[in-house]
Design a protein around this motif. Structure first.
Motif, short mmCIF file in Angstrom:
data_model
loop_
_atom_site.label_atom_id
_atom_site.label_comp_id
_atom_site.label_asym_id
_atom_site.label_seq_id
_atom_site.Cartn_x
_atom_site.Cartn_y
_atom_site.Cartn_z
N LEU A 1 0.83 -1.21 0.00
CA LEU A 1 0.00 0.00 0.00
C LEU A 1 0.86 1.26 0.00
N ALA A 2 1.98 1.21 0.69
CA ALA A 2 2.90 2.35 0.68
C ALA A 2 3.47 2.56 -0.72
N VAL A 3 3.85 1.48 -1.39
CA VAL A 3 4.33 1.59 -2.78
C VAL A 3 3.21 2.18 -3.65
N ALA A 4 1.98 1.71 -3.46
CA ALA A 4 0.87 2.22 -4.26
C ALA A 4 0.66 3.72 -4.06
N ARG A 5 0.91 4.19 -2.85
CA ARG A 5 0.78 5.64 -2.59
C ARG A 5 1.89 6.43 -3.27
N LEU A 6 3.10 5.88 -3.23
CA LEU A 6 4.25 6.60 -3.77
C LEU A 6 4.39 6.48 -5.29
N ALA A 7 4.09 5.31 -5.81
CA ALA A 7 4.29 5.04 -7.25
C ALA A 7 3.22 4.07 -7.73
N PRO A 8 1.99 4.55 -7.92
CA PRO A 8 0.88 3.66 -8.28
C PRO A 8 1.17 2.78 -9.49
N HIS A 9 1.91 3.29 -10.46
CA HIS A 9 2.21 2.54 -11.67
C HIS A 9 3.16 1.36 -11.42
N ASN A 10 3.77 1.31 -10.24
CA ASN A 10 4.69 0.20 -9.92
C ASN A 10 4.11 -0.81 -8.95
N PHE A 11 2.84 -0.63 -8.58
CA PHE A 11 2.22 -1.53 -7.60
C PHE A 11 2.26 -2.98 -8.05
N TRP A 12 1.87 -3.26 -9.29
CA TRP A 12 1.80 -4.65 -9.77
C TRP A 12 3.19 -5.28 -9.85
N ARG A 13 4.18 -4.49 -10.22
CA ARG A 13 5.56 -4.98 -10.26
C ARG A 13 6.01 -5.39 -8.85
N PHE A 14 5.67 -4.56 -7.87
CA PHE A 14 6.03 -4.87 -6.49
C PHE A 14 5.27 -6.10 -6.00
N CYS A 15 4.00 -6.21 -6.33
CA CYS A 15 3.23 -7.41 -5.97
C CYS A 15 3.89 -8.66 -6.52
N ASP A 16 4.31 -8.58 -7.77
CA ASP A 16 4.96 -9.73 -8.39
C ASP A 16 6.23 -10.10 -7.63
N ALA A 17 7.00 -9.11 -7.23
CA ALA A 17 8.23 -9.37 -6.46
C ALA A 17 7.90 -9.99 -5.11
N LEU A 18 6.85 -9.50 -4.45
CA LEU A 18 6.48 -10.06 -3.14
C LEU A 18 6.05 -11.51 -3.26
N PHE A 19 5.25 -11.83 -4.26
CA PHE A 19 4.84 -13.22 -4.43
C PHE A 19 6.03 -14.11 -4.82
N THR A 20 6.90 -13.60 -5.64
CA THR A 20 8.08 -14.37 -6.06
C THR A 20 9.02 -14.62 -4.89
N ARG A 21 9.12 -13.65 -4.00
CA ARG A 21 10.08 -13.75 -2.89
C ARG A 21 9.40 -13.98 -1.54
N GLN A 22 8.17 -14.48 -1.57
CA GLN A 22 7.41 -14.59 -0.33
C GLN A 22 8.08 -15.46 0.73
N ARG A 23 8.85 -16.47 0.34
CA ARG A 23 9.50 -17.34 1.33
C ARG A 23 10.45 -16.56 2.24
N GLU A 24 10.96 -15.44 1.75
CA GLU A 24 11.84 -14.61 2.57
C GLU A 24 11.09 -13.98 3.74
N PHE A 25 9.74 -14.07 3.70
CA PHE A 25 8.92 -13.48 4.75
C PHE A 25 8.06 -14.51 5.47
N PHE A 26 8.32 -15.79 5.20
CA PHE A 26 7.63 -16.84 5.95
C PHE A 26 8.08 -16.79 7.41
N ASP A 27 7.29 -17.38 8.28
CA ASP A 27 7.54 -17.33 9.73
C ASP A 27 9.00 -17.62 10.10
N GLU A 28 9.50 -18.73 9.58
CA GLU A 28 10.84 -19.17 9.97
C GLU A 28 11.93 -18.21 9.51
N ALA A 29 11.65 -17.47 8.45
CA ALA A 29 12.64 -16.55 7.88
C ALA A 29 12.72 -15.22 8.63
N VAL A 30 11.65 -14.86 9.33
CA VAL A 30 11.62 -13.55 10.00
C VAL A 30 11.40 -13.64 11.51
#
Length: 196
Positions: A71-100
């Motif tokens: 949501l912060a990315v969407a506020r700052l750069a709305p045109h890059n929201f989907w790119r950031f979503c794609d990165a989050l889904f691609t790298r989601q394991r970096e934010f799984f419980d055991e990783a953080v």
């Protein structure tokens, strides 16, 4: 509130169908659906609109921070929201419980800012972190950060529509529980009667 994010959260306007995806960035099933829809269906077919809805699952603790960052990315750069979503889904394991598990909330925000910078979703890491910042106080009030009100909006929206799990899909305003995260692009195209 919806108007605030219409430029960022609506991938296309027009078309025969409107697909609303209620997804959780930390959910493996949401990631599977995202990759099918965003990386396969979107490039191949045009006759539909796509809307992203935040569906934060409480059993994924870092999910809240991931959605706040989006949501912060969407506020700052709305045109890059989907790119950031794609990165989050691609790298989601970096934010799984055991990783953080040993990271503070602020450290998780820092990692998310690193992801945003890595895909050029924002120009200024510090500006993104300022939207996510929560100030310590001698009189705590649970005020949250700049995007907390937006998080509450999406949580209320999902609850109002009876969305309890991720992924959940609405097609043309109606929830379609037949849609599965394991669907192929061909199954999506058949359900929507799309032609290449």
């Amino acid at each position: 509130m919806e108007e605030t994010f219409s430029a960022s959260h609506h991938y296309r306007t027009g078309g025969t169908h409107i697909i609303e995806l209620y997804l959780d960035f930390a959910c493996p099933f949401s990631a599977r659906m995202w990759h099918t829809v965003y990386t396969q269906l979107v490039p191949e077919y045009r006759d539909f609109s796509l809307i992203f809805r935040h569906q934060i699952q409480p059993w994924h603790p870092s999910s809240l921070a991931m959605h706040e960052a989006a949501l912060a990315v969407a506020r700052l750069a709305p045109h890059n929201f989907w790119r950031f979503c794609d990165a989050l889904f691609t790298r989601q394991r970096e934010f799984f419980d055991e990783a953080v598990v040993d990271l503070t909330r602020t450290q998780v925000y820092g990692r998310l800012a690193d992801v945003a910078m890595s895909v050029n979703a924002v120009d200024d890491r510090l500006e993104l972190l300022q939207l996510l910042d929560i100030q310590a106080s001698d009189t705590p009030q649970n005020a949250g950060n700049v995007v907390t009100a937006h998080i509450k909006y999406y949580v209320r929206m999902g609850r109002t529509k009876g969305v309890h799990m991720s992924p959940t899909v609405f097609i043309d305003g109606e929830r379609d529980d037949t849609v599965s995260s394991s669907w192929t692009v061909e199954q999506w195209a058949a359900r929507l009667n799309l032609k290449p």
